[in-house]
Design an enzyme around this catalytic site. Structure first.
Site, PDB file in Angstrom:
ATOM      1  CG  ASN A  20      23.565   7.708 -28.567  1.00 37.73           C
ATOM      2  OD1 ASN A  20      24.292   8.412 -29.267  1.00 37.73           O
ATOM      3  ND2 ASN A  20      23.649   6.379 -28.536  1.00 37.73           N
ATOM      4  CE  LYS A  56      21.398   4.950 -31.272  1.00 39.43           C
ATOM      5  NZ  LYS A  56      20.909   3.583 -31.439  1.00 39.43           N
ATOM      6  CG  HIS A  69      25.860   2.568 -27.848  1.00 46.58           C
ATOM      7  ND1 HIS A  69      25.428   1.759 -28.873  1.00 46.58           N
ATOM      8  CD2 HIS A  69      24.766   3.220 -27.393  1.00 46.58           C
ATOM      9  CE1 HIS A  69      24.122   1.925 -29.040  1.00 46.58           C
ATOM     10  NE2 HIS A  69      23.695   2.807 -28.147  1.00 46.58           N
ATOM     11  CD  GLU A 126      23.870   1.713 -32.209  1.00 49.99           C
ATOM     12  OE1 GLU A 126      24.316   2.867 -32.244  1.00 49.99           O
ATOM     13  OE2 GLU A 126      22.651   1.449 -32.066  1.00 49.99           O
ATOM     14  CD  GLU A 179      21.674   2.050 -24.457  1.00 46.48           C
ATOM     15  OE1 GLU A 179      20.814   2.928 -24.554  1.00 46.48           O
ATOM     16  OE2 GLU A 179      22.591   1.897 -25.287  1.00 46.48           O
ATOM     17  N   GLY A 192      16.436   0.367 -30.822  1.00 42.58           N
ATOM     18  CA  GLY A 192      15.924   0.684 -32.151  1.00 42.58           C
ATOM     19  C   GLY A 192      14.904  -0.307 -32.691  1.00 42.58           C
ATOM     20  CB  SER A 252      12.504   0.761 -27.838  1.00 44.29           C
ATOM     21  OG  SER A 252      13.124   0.186 -28.970  1.00 44.29           O
ATOM     22  N   GLY A 254      17.832   6.897 -27.903  1.00 43.36           N
ATOM     23  CA  GLY A 254      18.365   7.039 -29.253  1.00 43.36           C
ATOM     24  C   GLY A 254      17.376   7.766 -30.143  1.00 43.36           C
TER      25      GLY A 254
HETATM   26  C1  PEP Z   1      20.601   3.724 -27.912  1.00 44.34           C
HETATM   27  O1  PEP Z   1      21.137   3.377 -28.950  1.00 44.34           O
HETATM   28  O2  PEP Z   1      21.291   4.146 -26.983  1.00 44.34           O
HETATM   29  C2  PEP Z   1      19.154   3.598 -27.832  1.00 44.34           C
HETATM   30  C3  PEP Z   1      18.651   3.404 -26.669  1.00 44.34           C
HETATM   31  O3  PEP Z   1      18.443   3.673 -29.021  1.00 44.34           O
HETATM   32  P1  PEP Z   1      16.833   3.672 -29.181  1.00 44.34           P
HETATM   33  O4  PEP Z   1      16.270   4.572 -28.121  1.00 44.34           O
HETATM   34  O5  PEP Z   1      16.602   4.180 -30.556  1.00 44.34           O
HETATM   35  O6  PEP Z   1      16.391   2.254 -28.972  1.00 44.34           O
END
Ligand code: PEP
Length: 252
Positions: free
Chosen positions: A10, A12, A96, A98, A166, A172, A212, A233
């Site tokens: 992703n 973003k 998501h 966000e 998630e 993040g 992460s 991400g």
């Molecule tokens: C995401 O936003 O879908 C995500 C998992 O981000 P990250 O891997 O950066 O934690």
């Protein structure tokens, strides 16, 4: 079981045309047979969807990051599932965290978007996840059950549905749940789907872990039976890291 792992990146709101070099690196790795046994998917910003689709071989999937629930109309700035399908998307990430926080997307909204995705032949990747406060209050499963029930439409079919767990506090941040925690949550989500749609349905749905995920920790999540891949991400922005995670996927 037979669920092929899905390794989903992703991007973003990251990615200008210069970053298509990362897509070319993924395409080159696939051409060399170095992508691992899972299904690869990249979700660039909508501005790059067509270019990404054109540069990747067919076996690598492309996803949009959200869609409107209507097919067309007076919705300035929005994109319909049909438009995204035409631009080359085969999947769409929905709900998501966000989007749920930045745009106040509710479960009802996510469900309507998932219905639109199905109508347009896009496979929905529906995200659920608890906040840190909800986790501390031991409300994780209650929150996830409510999100899952509210966000997945009755029209969902098991092969076309992907759920992504998630935890918001892991996105993040570099923090991750333990593999045991993820196993418990994924088992819970699959049981919840089974209660509503039946066991045969639930056993075919892919449930991804996201938050992460990196080359250094992906293997411990992929070792969990009910983990059918990852939504990635930050580590998906560099082809090298994304491919390193993909190579840790297990054959099933
Ligand atoms: C995401 O936003 O879908 C995500 C998992 O981000 P990250 O891997 O950066 O934690």
């Amino acid at each position: 079981m037979g669920r092929r792992l899905l390794i989903a990146g992703n991007w973003k709101m990251n990615g200008m045309r210069a970053e298509l070099a990362e897509i070319d690196a993924i395409a080159a790795a696939v051409a060399r047979g170095e992508e691992g046994p899972g299904e690869l998917l990249v979700s660039p910003p909508a501005t790059l969807l067509s270019a990404v689709r054109d540069r990747l071989p067919n076996e690598v999937r492309v996803a949009a990051q959200t869609c409107h629930h209507n097919a067309k109309g007076a919705h300035t700035g929005d994109l319909s599932a049909e438009m995204l399908r035409e631009a080359g998307a085969e999947y769409v990430i929905l709900g998501h965290s966000e989007r749920r926080s930045d745009h106040r997307e509710s479960d009802d909204h996510v469900r309507a978007c998932a219905q639109a995705a199905i109508r347009a032949d896009l496979q929905p990747i529906i995200c659920v996840g608890e906040s840190e406060a909800e986790r501390d209050a031991k409300e994780t499963l209650t929150v996830l059950g409510r999100q899952l029930d509210g966000s997945v439409p009755d029209e969902a079919t098991p092969e076309a549905l992907v759920i992504a767990y998630e935890p918001i506090w892991a996105i993040g941040t570099g923090k991750t749940p333990t593999a045991d925690d993820v196993a418990e949550v994924h088992g819970f989500l699959r049981n919840r789907l089974a209660l509503r749609f039946g066991h045969a349905f639930a056993s075919r749905v892919r449930i991804l872990y996201g938050g992460s995920v990196k080359p250094s920790n992906a293997a411990e999540f992929f070792a969990v039976d009910d983990v059918d891949g990852a939504l990635i991400g930050g580590a998906s922005l560099k082809a090298e890291d994304f491919l390193a995670i993909a190579r840790l996927a297990r054959e099933r």
